[in-house]
Design an enzyme around this catalytic site. Structure first.
Site, PDB file in Angstrom:
ATOM      1  N   ARG A 222       3.074   5.931   7.676  1.00  0.00           N
ATOM      2  CA  ARG A 222       2.338   5.113   8.655  1.00  0.00           C
ATOM      3  C   ARG A 222       1.984   5.868   9.610  1.00  0.00           C
ATOM      4  O   ARG A 222       2.889   6.548  10.185  1.00  0.00           O
ATOM      5  CB  ARG A 222       3.263   3.863   8.864  1.00  0.00           C
ATOM      6  N   HIS A 269      -6.332   6.595   3.558  1.00  0.00           N
ATOM      7  CA  HIS A 269      -5.442   5.824   3.198  1.00  0.00           C
ATOM      8  C   HIS A 269      -5.311   5.795   1.594  1.00  0.00           C
ATOM      9  O   HIS A 269      -5.417   4.701   1.179  1.00  0.00           O
ATOM     10  CB  HIS A 269      -5.079   4.442   3.901  1.00  0.00           C
TER      11      HIS A 269
HETATM   12  C1  GLV Z   1       0.078   1.254   1.284  1.00  0.00           C
HETATM   13  O1  GLV Z   1       0.155   2.078   2.248  1.00  0.00           O
HETATM   14  C2  GLV Z   1       1.553   0.711   0.975  1.00  0.00           C
HETATM   15  O2  GLV Z   1       2.309   0.234   1.634  1.00  0.00           O
HETATM   16  O3  GLV Z   1       1.236   0.286  -0.275  1.00  0.00           O
END
Ligand code: GLV
Length: 302
Positions: A222, A269
């Protein structure tokens, strides 16, 4: 006659979750909630029959309309985007999909090899059309990969790197053999997988990055666990590089200096992607375990 249990699935993507979940959950009428922000008459028609919700960020008000809800199953591993206080008081299960952990491990491994084999340094030399000396090989056994936040996914990353001969070390709040700064000092690459909460916001700051010295930070957890200003300062100093898949604000705002920084690689991401093909059987197993009162992997403590 008992009614068919209804599983409501948040439609956050192309809708492929419903058929995959329906395949492995024959006892359920699996329905899509087309838009989490707009009431969906079809899914709501029989709100009393809804027993399970598979979601990423359905609003709490929506969940509150299901009086017979038994469990909430998340489509991803993290849950810091949810306000636990406002969610119905039923088991909340984050997705622990070995295939997703493997996806993350391979993303990390590819970068670990990139830096251990000095591809970044050779690319810099190629830009000047001259091989410069001073790059002595660091062999795989001596290249230390640390996972900061070594939970289920972190252990897969550690195992994958170890299977390829790297020297690995994990650090988690409950299990560590050295202080945080020592851990950063001992690593060539630190992989950040620490979950985000109030205690870990900005936990990788100036002193951790100074300890990492000329190492590399890879963040696949994160964004907000890293102090971005401290990171930019460390990159002006000895820090070798950063590979960032996650950010304080996503998508990464176009004004961010991280986009163009020569020592930073950004990706949107994608290190671990939720795949309904592999996630659906994991979710089905969680539903079965919950109904059997057995242990469920990924149960979030509330
Ligand atoms: C992605 O970041 C997840 O938490 O699966």
């Amino acid at each position: 006659m008992a009614r068919t249990a209804v599983m409501v699935v948040e439609g956050i993507d192309d809708g492929t979750w419903v058929p995959h979940l329906a395949d492995v959950l024959p006892g359920f009428d699996v329905r899509l909630v087309a838009d989490p922000d707009v009431a969906d008459a079809d899914a709501d028609a029989d709100a009393d029959a809804v027993t399970h919700v598979v979601m990423w960020k359905l609003p709490a008000e929506r969940l509150a309309t299901y009086p017979n809800l038994e469990a909430i199953l998340l489509m991803g591993a993290g849950y810091n985007h949810l306000d636990l206080e406002t969610l119905p008081d039923v088991p909340l299960i984050r997705l622990i999909d070995p295939a997703m952990a493997n996806d993350i491990a391979l993303y990390v491994l590819s970068w670990v090899i990139h830096f251990q084999r000095d591809f970044d340094r050779f690319a810099a030399m190629a830009r000047t059309s001259t091989w410069r000396g001073g790059v002595s090989p660091v062999f795989t056994r001596d290249f230390v990969v640390g996972v900061f936040g070594a939970g289920v996914i972190g252990r897969t990353v550690l195992d994958t790197c170890a299977q390829h001969g790297f020297n690995t070390v994990g650090w988690s709040r409950s299990e560590h053999d050295r202080p945080i700064e020592q851990f950063f000092a001992d690593c060539d690459v630190v992989v950040d997988l620490v979950p985000l909460n109030e205690a870990t916001r900005g936990v990788i700051g100036a002193s951790e990055l100074a300890a990492l010295d000329d190492g590399v930070l890879i963040n696949v957890g994160r964004g907000a666990t890293v102090d971005t200003d401290a990171l930019l300062q460390a990159l002006d100093g000895p820090l070798r590089a950063a590979v960032l898949d996650v950010f304080d604000t996503e998508p990464l705002p176009s004004a961010s200096p991280l986009w163009q920084h020569p020592l930073v690689t950004v990706t949107p991401h994608v290190a671990g992607r939720s795949d309904p093909v592999t996630a659906a059987p994991v979710i089905a197993a969680s539903v079965a375990a919950l109904r059997a009162d057995a242990l469920v992997e990924g149960l979030v403590e509330r």
